[in-house]
Design a protein around this motif. Sequence first.
Motif, PDB file in Angstrom:
ATOM      1  N   ARG A 340       0.828  -1.203   0.000  1.00 22.53           N
ATOM      2  CA  ARG A 340       0.000   0.000   0.000  1.00 22.53           C
ATOM      3  C   ARG A 340       0.863   1.254   0.000  1.00 22.53           C
ATOM      4  O   ARG A 340       0.591   2.228  -0.728  1.00 22.53           O
ATOM      5  N   GLU A 341       1.957   1.271   0.804  1.00 21.58           N
ATOM      6  CA  GLU A 341       2.847   2.435   0.830  1.00 21.58           C
ATOM      7  C   GLU A 341       3.537   2.641  -0.507  1.00 21.58           C
ATOM      8  O   GLU A 341       3.652   3.775  -0.986  1.00 21.58           O
ATOM      9  N   ASN A 342       4.018   1.579  -1.108  1.00 21.02           N
ATOM     10  CA  ASN A 342       4.696   1.709  -2.406  1.00 21.02           C
ATOM     11  C   ASN A 342       3.746   2.236  -3.474  1.00 21.02           C
ATOM     12  O   ASN A 342       4.121   3.088  -4.296  1.00 21.02           O
ATOM     13  N   LYS A 343       2.539   1.757  -3.467  1.00 22.10           N
ATOM     14  CA  LYS A 343       1.573   2.221  -4.449  1.00 22.10           C
ATOM     15  C   LYS A 343       1.235   3.687  -4.210  1.00 22.10           C
ATOM     16  O   LYS A 343       1.105   4.471  -5.168  1.00 22.10           O
ATOM     17  N   GLN A 344       1.130   4.095  -2.940  1.00 25.52           N
ATOM     18  CA  GLN A 344       0.841   5.490  -2.636  1.00 25.52           C
ATOM     19  C   GLN A 344       1.988   6.387  -3.080  1.00 25.52           C
ATOM     20  O   GLN A 344       1.767   7.462  -3.652  1.00 25.52           O
ATOM     21  N   ARG A 345       3.220   5.967  -2.835  1.00 29.60           N
ATOM     22  CA  ARG A 345       4.387   6.738  -3.285  1.00 29.60           C
ATOM     23  C   ARG A 345       4.420   6.859  -4.793  1.00 29.60           C
ATOM     24  O   ARG A 345       4.730   7.916  -5.351  1.00 29.60           O
ATOM     25  N   LEU A 347       1.858   6.732  -6.874  1.00 28.39           N
ATOM     26  CA  LEU A 347       0.799   7.633  -7.334  1.00 28.39           C
ATOM     27  C   LEU A 347       1.128   9.093  -7.027  1.00 28.39           C
ATOM     28  O   LEU A 347       0.849   9.986  -7.845  1.00 28.39           O
ATOM     29  N   GLU A 348       1.742   9.381  -5.874  1.00 31.32           N
ATOM     30  CA  GLU A 348       2.135  10.751  -5.563  1.00 31.32           C
ATOM     31  C   GLU A 348       3.202  11.253  -6.524  1.00 31.32           C
ATOM     32  O   GLU A 348       3.173  12.419  -6.963  1.00 31.32           O
ATOM     33  N   GLY A 349       4.160  10.398  -6.882  1.00 33.44           N
ATOM     34  CA  GLY A 349       5.181  10.811  -7.849  1.00 33.44           C
ATOM     35  C   GLY A 349       4.593  11.101  -9.214  1.00 33.44           C
ATOM     36  O   GLY A 349       4.997  12.052  -9.892  1.00 33.44           O
ATOM     37  N   ILE A 350       3.646  10.301  -9.643  1.00 38.76           N
ATOM     38  CA  ILE A 350       2.988  10.544 -10.931  1.00 38.76           C
ATOM     39  C   ILE A 350       2.227  11.860 -10.891  1.00 38.76           C
ATOM     40  O   ILE A 350       2.238  12.641 -11.858  1.00 38.76           O
ATOM     41  N   ARG A 351       1.578  12.127  -9.759  1.00 39.82           N
ATOM     42  CA  ARG A 351       0.821  13.367  -9.637  1.00 39.82           C
ATOM     43  C   ARG A 351       1.759  14.579  -9.678  1.00 39.82           C
ATOM     44  O   ARG A 351       1.464  15.593 -10.320  1.00 39.82           O
ATOM     45  N   ALA A 385       3.615   1.965 -14.014  1.00 37.01           N
ATOM     46  CA  ALA A 385       4.485   0.814 -13.736  1.00 37.01           C
ATOM     47  C   ALA A 385       5.956   1.178 -13.850  1.00 37.01           C
ATOM     48  O   ALA A 385       6.781   0.779 -13.020  1.00 37.01           O
ATOM     49  N   ASN A 386       6.328   2.000 -14.875  1.00 36.20           N
ATOM     50  CA  ASN A 386       7.730   2.409 -15.028  1.00 36.20           C
ATOM     51  C   ASN A 386       8.177   3.291 -13.869  1.00 36.20           C
ATOM     52  O   ASN A 386       9.299   3.158 -13.353  1.00 36.20           O
ATOM     53  N   TYR A 387       7.298   4.181 -13.437  1.00 38.59           N
ATOM     54  CA  TYR A 387       7.668   5.053 -12.328  1.00 38.59           C
ATOM     55  C   TYR A 387       7.812   4.236 -11.027  1.00 38.59           C
ATOM     56  O   TYR A 387       8.682   4.525 -10.197  1.00 38.59           O
ATOM     57  N   TYR A 388       6.991   3.235 -10.876  1.00 40.44           N
ATOM     58  CA  TYR A 388       7.127   2.367  -9.697  1.00 40.44           C
ATOM     59  C   TYR A 388       8.484   1.665  -9.702  1.00 40.44           C
ATOM     60  O   TYR A 388       9.123   1.543  -8.664  1.00 40.44           O
ATOM     61  N   ARG A 389       8.926   1.219 -10.867  1.00 41.35           N
ATOM     62  CA  ARG A 389      10.244   0.555 -10.943  1.00 41.35           C
ATOM     63  C   ARG A 389      11.368   1.529 -10.591  1.00 41.35           C
ATOM     64  O   ARG A 389      12.324   1.177  -9.895  1.00 41.35           O
ATOM     65  N   GLU A 390      11.256   2.819 -11.071  1.00 43.25           N
ATOM     66  CA  GLU A 390      12.304   3.782 -10.786  1.00 43.25           C
ATOM     67  C   GLU A 390      12.295   4.191  -9.305  1.00 43.25           C
ATOM     68  O   GLU A 390      13.350   4.343  -8.691  1.00 43.25           O
ATOM     69  N   ALA A 391      11.107   4.348  -8.710  1.00 46.83           N
ATOM     70  CA  ALA A 391      11.021   4.834  -7.337  1.00 46.83           C
ATOM     71  C   ALA A 391      11.333   3.755  -6.311  1.00 46.83           C
ATOM     72  O   ALA A 391      12.025   4.010  -5.333  1.00 46.83           O
ATOM     73  N   VAL A 392      10.826   2.563  -6.525  1.00 39.54           N
ATOM     74  CA  VAL A 392      10.984   1.501  -5.527  1.00 39.54           C
ATOM     75  C   VAL A 392      12.209   0.642  -5.802  1.00 39.54           C
ATOM     76  O   VAL A 392      12.864   0.151  -4.886  1.00 39.54           O
ATOM     77  N   GLY A 393      12.512   0.430  -7.083  1.00 38.49           N
ATOM     78  CA  GLY A 393      13.673  -0.392  -7.419  1.00 38.49           C
ATOM     79  C   GLY A 393      13.368  -1.856  -7.572  1.00 38.49           C
ATOM     80  O   GLY A 393      14.279  -2.682  -7.523  1.00 38.49           O
ATOM     81  N   GLU A 394      12.107  -2.207  -7.742  1.00 37.85           N
ATOM     82  CA  GLU A 394      11.738  -3.605  -7.937  1.00 37.85           C
ATOM     83  C   GLU A 394      10.495  -3.658  -8.806  1.00 37.85           C
ATOM     84  O   GLU A 394       9.801  -2.649  -9.004  1.00 37.85           O
ATOM     85  N   GLU A 395      10.233  -4.851  -9.336  1.00 35.90           N
ATOM     86  CA  GLU A 395       9.094  -5.030 -10.220  1.00 35.90           C
ATOM     87  C   GLU A 395       7.792  -4.976  -9.418  1.00 35.90           C
ATOM     88  O   GLU A 395       7.716  -5.527  -8.322  1.00 35.90           O
ATOM     89  N   PRO A 396       6.767  -4.297  -9.947  1.00 38.99           N
ATOM     90  CA  PRO A 396       5.476  -4.275  -9.233  1.00 38.99           C
ATOM     91  C   PRO A 396       4.776  -5.617  -9.314  1.00 38.99           C
ATOM     92  O   PRO A 396       5.039  -6.421 -10.211  1.00 38.99           O
TER      93      PRO A 396
END
Length: 494
Positions: A340-345, A347-351, A385-396
């Motif tokens: 949930r935290e990773n998804k929130q981060r 979405l905030e970065g995309i915004r 999905a690409n932004y999640y990979r860049e922000a978290v460093g792992e595959e969603p």
Amino acid sequence: MGKSKTKNQKKSRQNALHVAQEEYSSVPHSFVFHRGHIGKNVEQLVKDMRRVMEPYTAESLTVRKKNVLKDFVAVAGPLGVTHFLIFGKSPSSIGLRLARLPKGPMLHFRVLKYALIKDVVSSVKRHRMHEEQFTHHPLLILNNFGVEGMHVKLMATMFQNMFPSINVHKVNLNSIKRCVLINYDPKTQSIEFRHYSVKVVPVGMSRGVKKLMQEKLPNMGRFEDISELLMKGANLSESEAEQDGDHNITELPQVYAGRGNMKAQQSAVRLTEIGPRMTLQLIKIEEGMGEGNVMYHAVVEKTKEELREIQARKAKKLQQKEDRRKAQEQNIALKKEKQRENKQRSLEGIRRRKEEQGEGDDSEVEDPGTQEDKPALDEESDEEANYYREAVGEEPDEDMFPDASKRKRRRAEGKPHNPFKKRKFSAERGDKAGRDPAREGPSKRGPKYGKGSPGQGRGKAERGRAGDGAPGKRHQRQGERKFGEEKRNKFGGK
């Protein structure tokens, strides 16, 4: 026209039905089944024991190989089943487990000897067994169970609770058609199980009168007077009259079914064995459904220190199991929170990125869109999905961006995102479209269709389609060519 039912009749019938349901639910019910491979004889013994436990047992209980004991326990609760009789077979002996639901205990017996119903009936000269006997439960008779010992009292209690209890002051004697005798031998510590049919006949009269009381009358052609039959009992064999004595003669408190069985008259109670017959030996008693502490063992004796050690080991095992369950629940909760935290981060970065690009806060408003907006939504999902990979460093995870994961799987399989059907063109259409047949090589039709140009080997149907006599087909081909050119221009084809 029939007479309509009054309110009192309906009410009395409903009350009688309610009382019958309460009585049926209050009596003990049983399951008789087997576990593992037992063979034909033991399987027949299981069926015979179901006959003994009728009518409060499952007559046609189906057992499958994949069924475990927990399946039967789960089904027994809603059905009101209180006892299990489980037969099993090992290479050395046959076993019987008697369990009380839902929390035990469970008694383990070894079947030393047994005889089926067919064996017992074939050995009896005159057997008495009919279907009406199995409409009521049998009468239980326990013998020699007053011996001291915890295991003996527990066995007696278990056997008593298997069958419905009776009130000697209110019982209807006509409902007692069978009896089960369980005898305990203190010397050998074995248990004899017998099943009998009950018959009551009047006593205190000559054989001739008994013969007249029966349905089949004797042949009196040689008698001059009926007194000869009553006084002498001539022409009657000695085997027709059984020897009765003080051991089976009693005074009936009620009128019993049968000719001559009147109230306050002397009658003899006769038992005829109908089987099955078993000789049992108690091995051990366990708490619970075979998973608790051993309360009694006929072979192995443990000291108090060994019992305490076993209990401590079992308590430690249960505690480890509980700790593993709690740790697993905590890990699941942490994983969900992290997702949930990773998804929130993400979405905030995309915004923030969209705000920097000047798109405003309109991204927070959901737009259901139409079929034409679907590619834009897919691109947005890919971007998330690409932004999640860049922000978290792992595959969603797949459930986080399902559309993106589906497209990724489709690309890995080599399938295009928007496939379209490729159309096949004939040689004539290829010529009109500007393709050179000489560059494409020889025809693949083979010698069957001729060695000339591709048009020489066509059949009648194909020549008919290429002729001038079908203007509709010609316009259709022109439309298809036009459609193909538009497709090529749109997708960059040549």
